[in-house]
Design a protein around this motif. Structure first.
Motif, PDB file in Angstrom:
ATOM      1  N   ASP A 184      27.136 -42.435   5.582  1.00 24.95           N
ATOM      2  CA  ASP A 184      27.535 -43.777   5.163  1.00 24.95           C
ATOM      3  C   ASP A 184      26.366 -44.725   5.383  1.00 24.95           C
ATOM      4  N   VAL A 185      25.671 -45.012   4.290  1.00 27.13           N
ATOM      5  CA  VAL A 185      24.537 -45.929   4.329  1.00 27.13           C
ATOM      6  C   VAL A 185      24.701 -46.923   3.189  1.00 27.13           C
ATOM      7  N   PRO A 186      24.131 -48.111   3.323  1.00 21.33           N
ATOM      8  CA  PRO A 186      24.235 -49.092   2.245  1.00 21.33           C
ATOM      9  C   PRO A 186      23.599 -48.568   0.951  1.00 21.33           C
ATOM     10  N   ALA A 187      24.100 -49.001  -0.174  1.00 20.27           N
ATOM     11  CA  ALA A 187      23.588 -48.561  -1.479  1.00 20.27           C
ATOM     12  C   ALA A 187      22.110 -48.897  -1.645  1.00 20.27           C
ATOM     13  N   SER A 188      21.630 -49.917  -0.960  1.00 15.29           N
ATOM     14  CA  SER A 188      20.228 -50.336  -1.087  1.00 15.29           C
ATOM     15  C   SER A 188      19.336 -49.716  -0.021  1.00 15.29           C
ATOM     16  N   ALA A 189      19.821 -48.720   0.705  1.00 14.79           N
ATOM     17  CA  ALA A 189      19.055 -48.120   1.801  1.00 14.79           C
ATOM     18  C   ALA A 189      17.790 -47.434   1.288  1.00 14.79           C
ATOM     19  N   LYS A 190      16.729 -47.580   2.049  1.00 18.27           N
ATOM     20  CA  LYS A 190      15.462 -46.931   1.706  1.00 18.27           C
ATOM     21  C   LYS A 190      15.493 -45.478   2.159  1.00 18.27           C
ATOM     22  N   ALA A 191      14.681 -44.667   1.496  1.00 21.66           N
ATOM     23  CA  ALA A 191      14.635 -43.232   1.772  1.00 21.66           C
ATOM     24  C   ALA A 191      14.414 -42.943   3.250  1.00 21.66           C
ATOM     25  N   GLU A 192      13.476 -43.652   3.880  1.00 22.53           N
ATOM     26  CA  GLU A 192      13.186 -43.383   5.287  1.00 22.53           C
ATOM     27  C   GLU A 192      14.359 -43.729   6.195  1.00 22.53           C
ATOM     28  N   GLU A 193      15.116 -44.774   5.835  1.00 23.12           N
ATOM     29  CA  GLU A 193      16.297 -45.154   6.622  1.00 23.12           C
ATOM     30  C   GLU A 193      17.373 -44.069   6.513  1.00 23.12           C
ATOM     31  N   ILE A 194      17.554 -43.540   5.327  1.00 22.01           N
ATOM     32  CA  ILE A 194      18.557 -42.485   5.128  1.00 22.01           C
ATOM     33  C   ILE A 194      18.176 -41.253   5.924  1.00 22.01           C
ATOM     34  N   TRP A 195      16.895 -40.883   5.899  1.00 20.29           N
ATOM     35  CA  TRP A 195      16.437 -39.713   6.656  1.00 20.29           C
ATOM     36  C   TRP A 195      16.666 -39.939   8.157  1.00 20.29           C
TER      37      TRP A 195
ATOM     38  N   ARG B 281      28.119 -29.220   5.828  1.00 24.03           N
ATOM     39  CA  ARG B 281      29.149 -30.004   5.135  1.00 24.03           C
ATOM     40  C   ARG B 281      28.569 -30.805   3.968  1.00 24.03           C
ATOM     41  N   SER B 282      27.226 -30.978   3.955  1.00 17.53           N
ATOM     42  CA  SER B 282      26.530 -31.641   2.849  1.00 17.53           C
ATOM     43  C   SER B 282      25.040 -31.375   3.003  1.00 17.53           C
ATOM     44  N   PHE B 283      24.277 -31.809   1.995  1.00 17.91           N
ATOM     45  CA  PHE B 283      22.821 -31.635   2.004  1.00 17.91           C
ATOM     46  C   PHE B 283      22.141 -32.950   1.656  1.00 17.91           C
ATOM     47  N   MET B 284      20.873 -33.008   2.041  1.00 15.25           N
ATOM     48  CA  MET B 284      20.014 -34.136   1.675  1.00 15.25           C
ATOM     49  C   MET B 284      18.657 -33.588   1.284  1.00 15.25           C
ATOM     50  N   VAL B 285      18.033 -34.201   0.267  1.00 16.31           N
ATOM     51  CA  VAL B 285      16.679 -33.861  -0.152  1.00 16.31           C
ATOM     52  C   VAL B 285      15.816 -35.108  -0.001  1.00 16.31           C
ATOM     53  N   LEU B 286      14.639 -34.924   0.567  1.00 14.39           N
ATOM     54  CA  LEU B 286      13.679 -36.005   0.723  1.00 14.39           C
ATOM     55  C   LEU B 286      12.327 -35.497   0.233  1.00 14.39           C
ATOM     56  N   VAL B 287      11.611 -36.314  -0.551  1.00  8.97           N
ATOM     57  CA  VAL B 287      10.271 -35.953  -1.021  1.00  8.97           C
ATOM     58  C   VAL B 287       9.285 -36.970  -0.456  1.00  8.97           C
ATOM     59  N   GLU B 288       8.277 -36.434   0.262  1.00 11.45           N
ATOM     60  CA  GLU B 288       7.298 -37.287   0.926  1.00 11.45           C
ATOM     61  C   GLU B 288       5.876 -36.856   0.602  1.00 11.45           C
TER      62      GLU B 288
ATOM     63  N   ALA C 247      -0.804 -40.205   1.340  1.00 16.37           N
ATOM     64  CA  ALA C 247      -0.962 -41.525   0.723  1.00 16.37           C
ATOM     65  C   ALA C 247      -1.860 -42.411   1.595  1.00 16.37           C
ATOM     66  N   PRO C 248      -2.715 -43.222   0.970  1.00 17.87           N
ATOM     67  CA  PRO C 248      -3.659 -44.048   1.721  1.00 17.87           C
ATOM     68  C   PRO C 248      -2.993 -44.981   2.738  1.00 17.87           C
ATOM     69  N   SER C 249      -1.789 -45.452   2.453  1.00 10.23           N
ATOM     70  CA  SER C 249      -1.120 -46.400   3.344  1.00 10.23           C
ATOM     71  C   SER C 249      -0.161 -45.722   4.318  1.00 10.23           C
ATOM     72  N   GLY C 250      -0.194 -44.405   4.397  1.00 12.08           N
ATOM     73  CA  GLY C 250       0.730 -43.673   5.259  1.00 12.08           C
ATOM     74  C   GLY C 250       1.743 -42.921   4.415  1.00 12.08           C
ATOM     75  N   THR C 251       2.652 -42.228   5.053  1.00 11.64           N
ATOM     76  CA  THR C 251       3.624 -41.399   4.334  1.00 11.64           C
ATOM     77  C   THR C 251       4.403 -42.220   3.313  1.00 11.64           C
ATOM     78  N   PHE C 252       4.404 -41.732   2.080  1.00 11.47           N
ATOM     79  CA  PHE C 252       5.067 -42.407   0.960  1.00 11.47           C
ATOM     80  C   PHE C 252       6.252 -41.555   0.538  1.00 11.47           C
ATOM     81  N   ARG C 253       7.425 -42.172   0.421  1.00 10.23           N
ATOM     82  CA  ARG C 253       8.629 -41.442   0.021  1.00 10.23           C
ATOM     83  C   ARG C 253       8.886 -41.632  -1.471  1.00 10.23           C
ATOM     84  N   HIS C 254       9.015 -40.497  -2.155  1.00  8.95           N
ATOM     85  CA  HIS C 254       9.215 -40.490  -3.601  1.00  8.95           C
ATOM     86  C   HIS C 254      10.668 -40.331  -4.014  1.00  8.95           C
TER      87      HIS C 254
END
Length: 153
Positions: free
Chosen positions: A123-134, A41-48, A52-59
């Protein structure tokens, strides 16, 4: 056939062109997918970047991509198809920020992940971080695919 994801900009496991990095034009690369499940019904793209030295970094996180889409054009960030939205990445921006590993840190592997979802919208807040959306997408994923590119400085 399973869902597949490719990019005309780089081959699987090969170098991501500089134009798609923060060292270049910082344009999101074109992505193409095939064999999406008919119930998507929809798609999502995540780039990780798991290197990264501090752990997984979402781009980048783009979500609410309409079900009829079969890819994203180059530079789709900021002008996604339909009502697609973007989450806040590790740099604090709500758009694509390409690879920029620390100088001399060696090659980093950038995972471009595609998820087919069983809902038309997350339905996520406009300020949601990539990891929260995933995380919010997890219960709705019916198929996944990824293509990995490499970049070093």
């Amino acid at each position: 056939m399973p869902l597949t994801l490719t990019s005309p900009a780089f081959k699987r496991g090969k170098v991501i062109p500089i134009r798609h990095t923060r060292d270049g034009e910082n344009l999101s690369p074109p992505l193409e997918w095939q064999d999406a499940p008919p119930e998507a019904r929809s798609f999502m793209v995540l780039v990780e970047d798991p290197d990264a030295p501090s752990g997984t970094f979402r781009h980048w996180a783009m979500y609410n991509i309409p079900a009829g889409e079969v890819g994203l054009q180059e530079g789709a960030s900021g002008q996604g198809p339909g009502r697609a939205e973007e989450g806040v990445n590790g740099f604090g921006n709500a758009y694509y920020d390409g690879p920029q590993p620390p100088k001399g840190h060696g090659p980093h592997h950038y995972h471009f992940r595609l998820a087919a979802l069983d809902v038309p919208r997350l339905d996520v807040p406009a300020s949601a971080k990539a990891e929260e959306i995933w995380t919010r997408a997890q219960p709705h994923i019916i198929a996944e695919a990824e293509v990995v590119g490499v970049y070093a400085r």
